[in-house]
Structures are given as structure tokens and as C-alpha cells.
Motif scaffolding. Sequence first.
Motif, PDB file in Angstrom:
ATOM      1  N   LYS A 193       0.780  -1.165   0.173  1.00 21.44           N
ATOM      2  CA  LYS A 193      -0.212   0.182   0.090  1.00 21.44           C
ATOM      3  C   LYS A 193       0.841   1.023  -0.331  1.00 21.44           C
ATOM      4  O   LYS A 193       0.488   1.950  -0.755  1.00 21.44           O
ATOM      5  CB  LYS A 193      -0.897  -0.100   1.446  1.00 21.44           C
ATOM      6  CG  LYS A 193      -2.030   1.316   1.472  1.00 21.44           C
ATOM      7  CD  LYS A 193      -2.345   1.321   2.362  1.00 21.44           C
ATOM      8  CE  LYS A 193      -2.654   2.758   3.432  1.00 21.44           C
ATOM      9  NZ  LYS A 193      -3.456   2.291   4.494  1.00 21.44           N
ATOM     10  N   ALA A 194       2.193   1.221   1.037  1.00 22.24           N
ATOM     11  CA  ALA A 194       2.878   2.322   1.417  1.00 22.24           C
ATOM     12  C   ALA A 194       3.574   2.781  -0.265  1.00 22.24           C
ATOM     13  O   ALA A 194       3.808   3.970  -0.581  1.00 22.24           O
ATOM     14  CB  ALA A 194       3.916   1.654   2.249  1.00 22.24           C
ATOM     15  N   ALA A 195       3.908   1.225  -0.784  1.00 21.91           N
ATOM     16  CA  ALA A 195       5.027   1.948  -2.429  1.00 21.91           C
ATOM     17  C   ALA A 195       4.385   2.496  -3.146  1.00 21.91           C
ATOM     18  O   ALA A 195       4.451   2.868  -4.213  1.00 21.91           O
ATOM     19  CB  ALA A 195       5.457   0.004  -2.630  1.00 21.91           C
ATOM     20  N   HIS A 196       2.269   2.292  -3.289  1.00 26.06           N
ATOM     21  CA  HIS A 196       1.945   1.701  -4.669  1.00 26.06           C
ATOM     22  C   HIS A 196       0.602   3.673  -3.714  1.00 26.06           C
ATOM     23  O   HIS A 196      -0.443   3.542  -4.811  1.00 26.06           O
ATOM     24  CB  HIS A 196       0.901   1.139  -4.676  1.00 26.06           C
ATOM     25  CG  HIS A 196       1.905   0.322  -5.877  1.00 26.06           C
ATOM     26  ND1 HIS A 196       2.442  -0.558  -4.856  1.00 26.06           N
ATOM     27  CD2 HIS A 196       2.606   0.457  -6.141  1.00 26.06           C
ATOM     28  CE1 HIS A 196       3.993  -1.663  -5.465  1.00 26.06           C
ATOM     29  NE2 HIS A 196       3.169  -0.897  -6.733  1.00 26.06           N
ATOM     30  N   VAL A 197       0.995   4.652  -3.303  1.00 28.48           N
ATOM     31  CA  VAL A 197       0.092   5.488  -3.000  1.00 28.48           C
ATOM     32  C   VAL A 197      -0.392   6.325  -4.186  1.00 28.48           C
ATOM     33  O   VAL A 197       0.738   7.046  -4.843  1.00 28.48           O
ATOM     34  CB  VAL A 197       0.680   6.628  -2.174  1.00 28.48           C
ATOM     35  CG1 VAL A 197      -0.303   8.220  -1.423  1.00 28.48           C
ATOM     36  CG2 VAL A 197       0.788   5.573  -0.620  1.00 28.48           C
ATOM     37  N   GLY A 198      -1.114   6.986  -4.393  1.00 30.90           N
ATOM     38  CA  GLY A 198      -1.723   7.227  -5.157  1.00 30.90           C
ATOM     39  C   GLY A 198      -1.743   6.989  -7.021  1.00 30.90           C
ATOM     40  O   GLY A 198      -2.293   7.356  -7.346  1.00 30.90           O
ATOM     41  N   ILE A 199      -1.089   5.783  -6.809  1.00 33.94           N
ATOM     42  CA  ILE A 199      -1.014   4.822  -8.373  1.00 33.94           C
ATOM     43  C   ILE A 199      -2.096   3.840  -8.254  1.00 33.94           C
ATOM     44  O   ILE A 199      -2.603   3.159  -7.928  1.00 33.94           O
ATOM     45  CB  ILE A 199       0.430   4.484  -8.070  1.00 33.94           C
ATOM     46  CG1 ILE A 199       1.035   4.834  -7.923  1.00 33.94           C
ATOM     47  CG2 ILE A 199       0.728   3.817  -9.576  1.00 33.94           C
ATOM     48  CD1 ILE A 199       2.441   4.496  -7.481  1.00 33.94           C
ATOM     49  N   ASP A 200      -2.827   3.742  -9.513  1.00 32.89           N
ATOM     50  CA  ASP A 200      -3.348   3.246 -10.420  1.00 32.89           C
ATOM     51  C   ASP A 200      -2.446   2.127 -11.354  1.00 32.89           C
ATOM     52  O   ASP A 200      -1.225   3.153 -12.366  1.00 32.89           O
ATOM     53  CB  ASP A 200      -4.518   4.022 -10.792  1.00 32.89           C
ATOM     54  CG  ASP A 200      -5.518   4.731 -10.318  1.00 32.89           C
ATOM     55  OD1 ASP A 200      -6.176   3.952  -9.217  1.00 32.89           O
ATOM     56  OD2 ASP A 200      -6.002   5.599 -10.737  1.00 32.89           O
ATOM     57  N   ARG A 201      -2.832   0.998 -11.640  1.00 32.51           N
ATOM     58  CA  ARG A 201      -2.740  -0.157 -12.531  1.00 32.51           C
ATOM     59  C   ARG A 201      -2.443   0.981 -13.854  1.00 32.51           C
ATOM     60  O   ARG A 201      -3.582   1.219 -14.330  1.00 32.51           O
ATOM     61  CB  ARG A 201      -3.114  -1.233 -12.375  1.00 32.51           C
ATOM     62  CG  ARG A 201      -2.419  -1.700 -10.625  1.00 32.51           C
ATOM     63  CD  ARG A 201      -3.224  -3.658 -10.536  1.00 32.51           C
ATOM     64  NE  ARG A 201      -3.134  -3.263  -9.303  1.00 32.51           N
ATOM     65  CZ  ARG A 201      -2.174  -4.327  -9.509  1.00 32.51           C
ATOM     66  NH1 ARG A 201      -1.186  -5.026  -9.616  1.00 32.51           N
ATOM     67  NH2 ARG A 201      -2.102  -4.791  -7.705  1.00 32.51           N
ATOM     68  N   THR A 202      -1.800   0.234 -14.918  1.00 35.96           N
ATOM     69  CA  THR A 202      -2.217   0.786 -16.434  1.00 35.96           C
ATOM     70  C   THR A 202      -3.170  -0.176 -16.870  1.00 35.96           C
ATOM     71  O   THR A 202      -3.441  -1.211 -16.294  1.00 35.96           O
ATOM     72  CB  THR A 202      -0.484   0.376 -17.057  1.00 35.96           C
ATOM     73  OG1 THR A 202      -0.200  -0.616 -17.257  1.00 35.96           O
ATOM     74  CG2 THR A 202       0.041   1.730 -16.293  1.00 35.96           C
ATOM     75  N   ILE A 203      -3.692  -0.197 -18.290  1.00 34.79           N
ATOM     76  CA  ILE A 203      -4.363  -0.376 -18.314  1.00 34.79           C
ATOM     77  C   ILE A 203      -3.688  -2.115 -19.335  1.00 34.79           C
ATOM     78  O   ILE A 203      -3.927  -3.287 -18.929  1.00 34.79           O
ATOM     79  CB  ILE A 203      -4.450  -0.093 -20.027  1.00 34.79           C
ATOM     80  CG1 ILE A 203      -6.004   1.561 -19.578  1.00 34.79           C
ATOM     81  CG2 ILE A 203      -4.729  -0.881 -21.020  1.00 34.79           C
ATOM     82  CD1 ILE A 203      -6.535   1.869 -20.833  1.00 34.79           C
ATOM     83  N   PRO A 204      -2.055  -1.766 -19.518  1.00 30.69           N
ATOM     84  CA  PRO A 204      -2.043  -3.071 -19.431  1.00 30.69           C
ATOM     85  C   PRO A 204      -1.587  -3.704 -18.331  1.00 30.69           C
ATOM     86  O   PRO A 204      -1.418  -5.187 -18.078  1.00 30.69           O
ATOM     87  CB  PRO A 204      -0.439  -2.392 -20.755  1.00 30.69           C
ATOM     88  CG  PRO A 204      -0.467  -1.681 -20.607  1.00 30.69           C
ATOM     89  CD  PRO A 204      -1.209  -0.962 -20.157  1.00 30.69           C
TER      90      PRO A 204
END
Length: 144
Positions: A93-104
Motif C-alpha cells: 500500500k505504502a509503495a503505491h500511494v496514489g498509483i493506479d494500475r495501467t491498462i496493460p
Amino acid sequence: VLEAQLKAMVYQIIMWRDGQQCVQVNQGGCSGKLVWGHYIAQGQSAWLRNELGNVFVQCDGHNLKDYHGDKSYATWFNQTFGNKAAEAMDLEKAAHVGIDRTIPELEEMLAHYEQLYQDRFYVNLDTNSLIEKGYYGPIIQAAS
């Protein structure tokens, strides 16, 4: 459309994996319909929204209790997967704050989940086997 397909596939997998019952059934107090519950809430991490190690079947009663701060879901998670898995989820969770997965990335996740769902007939239903085969996702798998 892709996210809706992914959500539907996750729901199919967890319903099968969790035996179409609330994972907290042994804690009592189950009520209402079955929904999906997130160890780390959807609003806290878009990255983990469809991660199999973060999503479980809950009754809406337990889900509501969790939403209002009850710690029994976290207790269940820790007892089932251990503190190492809980810490790994928090780190992800902390490593991906504010990050959405890309379409690929979403397409790859969907393809992987579709394969898991097709392979479900060839897996033992005990927790350790399900972890080993990836039905609880890579985070819990790596933490085990």
C-alpha cells in the motif's frame, strides 16, 4: 470496461475460494448478503483494490463493522496469514500511494485471474495449497 471485467473475475474467484461464505463465519454475527471485503479499504489503495490477497468474502454485517472500526477483520487476517503477510500488505500500500494500475497491467491481471479461475478444478482447497497456487495473490504468497 476492463475494470468491471476484472472486478467480476475477482468476485468469481473469491466466492469459489472462500466457499461462498463470510470468512469471519467462525466469529459469529454474520448477517445479510455476501459482499467483498478488503483488508486495506478500496479508498485507501486503488492499487490493491483487485489484489486477491486483499479481497475476501464478507457478509455485509461484518463488512459494516469493519468500516466502522471494528478490528475483528484484521484479527482474522493476521490469524489466517500471519503478521508478515499483514506487514507485506501495508508495505505494498505504502509503495503505491496514489498509483493506479495501467491498462496493460490490468489486462495482465485479468488474464492471470482468468487462468486461475480455469485451473480451480485442479487445486486442493486447503489454505496452504491455495496460497501456493496463487489464489491469495503474490503478496501473501511471498509472505508465506
